[in-house]
Design a protein around this motif. Sequence first.
Motif, PDB file in Angstrom:
ATOM      1  N   ARG A  86     -40.441 -21.987 -56.404  1.00 44.86           N
ATOM      2  CA  ARG A  86     -41.229 -21.204 -57.344  1.00 44.86           C
ATOM      3  C   ARG A  86     -41.060 -19.651 -57.093  1.00 44.86           C
ATOM      4  O   ARG A  86     -39.991 -19.402 -56.023  1.00 44.86           O
ATOM      5  CB  ARG A  86     -42.674 -21.132 -57.076  1.00 44.86           C
ATOM      6  CG  ARG A  86     -42.957 -20.523 -55.556  1.00 44.86           C
ATOM      7  CD  ARG A  86     -44.485 -20.629 -55.447  1.00 44.86           C
ATOM      8  NE  ARG A  86     -44.937 -20.151 -54.105  1.00 44.86           N
ATOM      9  CZ  ARG A  86     -45.753 -19.039 -53.825  1.00 44.86           C
ATOM     10  NH1 ARG A  86     -46.364 -18.485 -54.942  1.00 44.86           N
ATOM     11  NH2 ARG A  86     -46.013 -18.676 -52.633  1.00 44.86           N
ATOM     12  N   ASP A  87     -41.248 -18.832 -57.985  1.00 46.92           N
ATOM     13  CA  ASP A  87     -40.746 -17.388 -58.288  1.00 46.92           C
ATOM     14  C   ASP A  87     -41.935 -16.578 -57.415  1.00 46.92           C
ATOM     15  O   ASP A  87     -43.374 -16.987 -57.590  1.00 46.92           O
ATOM     16  CB  ASP A  87     -40.680 -16.862 -59.458  1.00 46.92           C
ATOM     17  CG  ASP A  87     -39.318 -16.462 -59.807  1.00 46.92           C
ATOM     18  OD1 ASP A  87     -38.476 -16.339 -58.858  1.00 46.92           O
ATOM     19  OD2 ASP A  87     -39.193 -15.873 -60.884  1.00 46.92           O
ATOM     20  N   LEU A  88     -41.838 -15.901 -56.509  1.00 46.60           N
ATOM     21  CA  LEU A  88     -42.677 -14.934 -55.715  1.00 46.60           C
ATOM     22  C   LEU A  88     -42.684 -13.596 -56.589  1.00 46.60           C
ATOM     23  O   LEU A  88     -41.705 -12.636 -56.135  1.00 46.60           O
ATOM     24  CB  LEU A  88     -42.409 -14.610 -54.228  1.00 46.60           C
ATOM     25  CG  LEU A  88     -42.846 -15.932 -53.638  1.00 46.60           C
ATOM     26  CD1 LEU A  88     -42.157 -15.764 -51.958  1.00 46.60           C
ATOM     27  CD2 LEU A  88     -44.081 -16.434 -53.419  1.00 46.60           C
ATOM     28  N   GLU A  89     -43.531 -13.424 -57.407  1.00 48.13           N
ATOM     29  CA  GLU A  89     -43.600 -12.086 -58.117  1.00 48.13           C
ATOM     30  C   GLU A  89     -44.159 -11.131 -57.198  1.00 48.13           C
ATOM     31  O   GLU A  89     -45.246 -11.280 -56.519  1.00 48.13           O
ATOM     32  CB  GLU A  89     -44.258 -12.388 -59.399  1.00 48.13           C
ATOM     33  CG  GLU A  89     -44.268 -11.211 -60.211  1.00 48.13           C
ATOM     34  CD  GLU A  89     -45.138 -11.305 -61.591  1.00 48.13           C
ATOM     35  OE1 GLU A  89     -44.975 -10.531 -62.380  1.00 48.13           O
ATOM     36  OE2 GLU A  89     -45.675 -12.463 -61.823  1.00 48.13           O
ATOM     37  N   TRP A  90     -43.672  -9.730 -57.247  1.00 44.98           N
ATOM     38  CA  TRP A  90     -44.071  -8.487 -56.492  1.00 44.98           C
ATOM     39  C   TRP A  90     -43.988  -8.696 -55.129  1.00 44.98           C
ATOM     40  O   TRP A  90     -44.757  -8.348 -54.208  1.00 44.98           O
ATOM     41  CB  TRP A  90     -45.385  -8.246 -56.960  1.00 44.98           C
ATOM     42  CG  TRP A  90     -46.038  -8.070 -58.173  1.00 44.98           C
ATOM     43  CD1 TRP A  90     -46.297  -8.742 -59.169  1.00 44.98           C
ATOM     44  CD2 TRP A  90     -45.428  -6.665 -58.722  1.00 44.98           C
ATOM     45  NE1 TRP A  90     -46.502  -7.944 -60.411  1.00 44.98           N
ATOM     46  CE2 TRP A  90     -45.783  -6.622 -60.006  1.00 44.98           C
ATOM     47  CE3 TRP A  90     -44.823  -5.452 -58.202  1.00 44.98           C
ATOM     48  CZ2 TRP A  90     -45.475  -5.547 -61.137  1.00 44.98           C
ATOM     49  CZ3 TRP A  90     -44.501  -4.482 -58.964  1.00 44.98           C
ATOM     50  CH2 TRP A  90     -44.955  -4.665 -60.389  1.00 44.98           C
ATOM     51  N   PHE A  91     -42.816  -9.578 -54.648  1.00 52.74           N
ATOM     52  CA  PHE A  91     -42.581  -9.576 -53.095  1.00 52.74           C
ATOM     53  C   PHE A  91     -40.968  -9.259 -52.907  1.00 52.74           C
ATOM     54  O   PHE A  91     -40.146  -9.572 -53.982  1.00 52.74           O
ATOM     55  CB  PHE A  91     -42.854 -11.065 -52.558  1.00 52.74           C
ATOM     56  CG  PHE A  91     -43.911 -11.439 -52.383  1.00 52.74           C
ATOM     57  CD1 PHE A  91     -44.526 -11.627 -51.071  1.00 52.74           C
ATOM     58  CD2 PHE A  91     -44.892 -12.088 -53.337  1.00 52.74           C
ATOM     59  CE1 PHE A  91     -45.615 -12.039 -50.689  1.00 52.74           C
ATOM     60  CE2 PHE A  91     -46.370 -12.457 -53.048  1.00 52.74           C
ATOM     61  CZ  PHE A  91     -46.498 -12.297 -51.644  1.00 52.74           C
ATOM     62  N   GLU A  92     -40.782  -8.677 -51.671  1.00 56.89           N
ATOM     63  CA  GLU A  92     -39.546  -8.541 -51.342  1.00 56.89           C
ATOM     64  C   GLU A  92     -39.169  -9.781 -50.528  1.00 56.89           C
ATOM     65  O   GLU A  92     -39.816 -10.185 -49.821  1.00 56.89           O
ATOM     66  CB  GLU A  92     -39.265  -7.214 -50.673  1.00 56.89           C
ATOM     67  CG  GLU A  92     -39.333  -6.011 -51.583  1.00 56.89           C
ATOM     68  CD  GLU A  92     -38.095  -5.591 -52.380  1.00 56.89           C
ATOM     69  OE1 GLU A  92     -36.929  -6.008 -51.941  1.00 56.89           O
ATOM     70  OE2 GLU A  92     -38.131  -4.888 -53.456  1.00 56.89           O
ATOM     71  N   VAL A  93     -37.768 -10.040 -50.609  1.00 58.50           N
ATOM     72  CA  VAL A  93     -37.446 -11.287 -50.066  1.00 58.50           C
ATOM     73  C   VAL A  93     -36.201 -11.031 -49.138  1.00 58.50           C
ATOM     74  O   VAL A  93     -35.162 -10.515 -49.493  1.00 58.50           O
ATOM     75  CB  VAL A  93     -37.124 -12.620 -50.966  1.00 58.50           C
ATOM     76  CG1 VAL A  93     -36.629 -13.450 -50.130  1.00 58.50           C
ATOM     77  CG2 VAL A  93     -38.017 -12.824 -51.494  1.00 58.50           C
ATOM     78  N   ALA A  94     -36.332 -11.480 -47.786  1.00 61.50           N
ATOM     79  CA  ALA A  94     -34.865 -11.584 -47.018  1.00 61.50           C
ATOM     80  C   ALA A  94     -34.566 -12.633 -46.124  1.00 61.50           C
ATOM     81  O   ALA A  94     -35.728 -13.805 -46.022  1.00 61.50           O
ATOM     82  CB  ALA A  94     -35.315 -10.372 -45.815  1.00 61.50           C
ATOM     83  N   ARG A  95     -33.519 -12.949 -46.110  1.00 62.85           N
ATOM     84  CA  ARG A  95     -33.018 -14.292 -45.364  1.00 62.85           C
ATOM     85  C   ARG A  95     -32.387 -13.863 -44.240  1.00 62.85           C
ATOM     86  O   ARG A  95     -31.533 -13.128 -43.991  1.00 62.85           O
ATOM     87  CB  ARG A  95     -31.953 -15.058 -46.346  1.00 62.85           C
ATOM     88  CG  ARG A  95     -31.416 -16.228 -45.645  1.00 62.85           C
ATOM     89  CD  ARG A  95     -30.702 -17.017 -46.377  1.00 62.85           C
ATOM     90  NE  ARG A  95     -29.405 -16.426 -46.713  1.00 62.85           N
ATOM     91  CZ  ARG A  95     -28.414 -16.793 -47.559  1.00 62.85           C
ATOM     92  NH1 ARG A  95     -28.565 -18.225 -48.076  1.00 62.85           N
ATOM     93  NH2 ARG A  95     -27.306 -16.394 -47.791  1.00 62.85           N
ATOM     94  N   LEU A  96     -32.947 -14.598 -43.027  1.00 64.76           N
ATOM     95  CA  LEU A  96     -32.464 -14.100 -41.728  1.00 64.76           C
ATOM     96  C   LEU A  96     -31.785 -15.346 -40.986  1.00 64.76           C
ATOM     97  O   LEU A  96     -32.343 -16.515 -41.230  1.00 64.76           O
ATOM     98  CB  LEU A  96     -33.610 -13.821 -40.763  1.00 64.76           C
ATOM     99  CG  LEU A  96     -34.665 -12.774 -41.179  1.00 64.76           C
ATOM    100  CD1 LEU A  96     -35.568 -12.614 -40.272  1.00 64.76           C
ATOM    101  CD2 LEU A  96     -33.945 -11.619 -41.181  1.00 64.76           C
ATOM    102  N   PHE A  97     -30.584 -15.391 -40.702  1.00 68.68           N
ATOM    103  CA  PHE A  97     -30.046 -16.348 -39.712  1.00 68.68           C
ATOM    104  C   PHE A  97     -30.221 -16.318 -38.275  1.00 68.68           C
ATOM    105  O   PHE A  97     -30.260 -15.298 -37.608  1.00 68.68           O
ATOM    106  CB  PHE A  97     -28.624 -16.160 -39.794  1.00 68.68           C
ATOM    107  CG  PHE A  97     -27.819 -16.445 -41.283  1.00 68.68           C
ATOM    108  CD1 PHE A  97     -28.139 -17.366 -42.139  1.00 68.68           C
ATOM    109  CD2 PHE A  97     -27.270 -15.452 -42.058  1.00 68.68           C
ATOM    110  CE1 PHE A  97     -27.734 -17.612 -43.297  1.00 68.68           C
ATOM    111  CE2 PHE A  97     -26.690 -15.494 -43.175  1.00 68.68           C
ATOM    112  CZ  PHE A  97     -27.141 -16.713 -43.788  1.00 68.68           C
ATOM    113  N   VAL A  98     -31.011 -17.533 -37.960  1.00 66.21           N
ATOM    114  CA  VAL A  98     -31.802 -17.436 -36.506  1.00 66.21           C
ATOM    115  C   VAL A  98     -30.618 -18.049 -35.605  1.00 66.21           C
ATOM    116  O   VAL A  98     -29.804 -18.964 -35.774  1.00 66.21           O
ATOM    117  CB  VAL A  98     -32.686 -18.478 -36.779  1.00 66.21           C
ATOM    118  CG1 VAL A  98     -33.393 -18.584 -35.126  1.00 66.21           C
ATOM    119  CG2 VAL A  98     -33.794 -18.266 -37.404  1.00 66.21           C
ATOM    120  N   ALA A  99     -30.518 -17.272 -34.421  1.00 66.37           N
ATOM    121  CA  ALA A  99     -29.385 -17.449 -33.629  1.00 66.37           C
ATOM    122  C   ALA A  99     -29.886 -18.601 -32.654  1.00 66.37           C
ATOM    123  O   ALA A  99     -30.994 -19.114 -32.569  1.00 66.37           O
ATOM    124  CB  ALA A  99     -29.494 -16.383 -32.502  1.00 66.37           C
TER     125      ALA A  99
END
Length: 99
Positions: A86-99
């Motif tokens: 789904r689309d998250l309207e009105w959200f900023e999205v970040a992808r984090l790579f977990v160590a």
Amino acid sequence: MVDLALIEQAASTPRKEVAGRIGDSMDVVAYFDDAGATLELWVAVSKKDRSGSFVSAERILAVFGIFEQAVDAQLSEEPENWPAARDLEWFEVARLFVA
């Protein structure tokens, strides 16, 4: 402050969205993806608070930073697309790579 239970719940239910709130005003969604070679934590932070006012970019970046520290991750990028279906309207999205 980010509720660490939100992160733990997302980690224990990979590929499922877990929604929560920071304080009493900012909505946040966490999503762990363990399908690839690297564990990824996706974080979405609302651009608007509960009253409908816009949240500053600095405040959103601060929330991403809290998630980074909580899971010892590297902020990879701020992608346009959310990994769930789904689309998250009105959200900023970040992808984090977990160590």
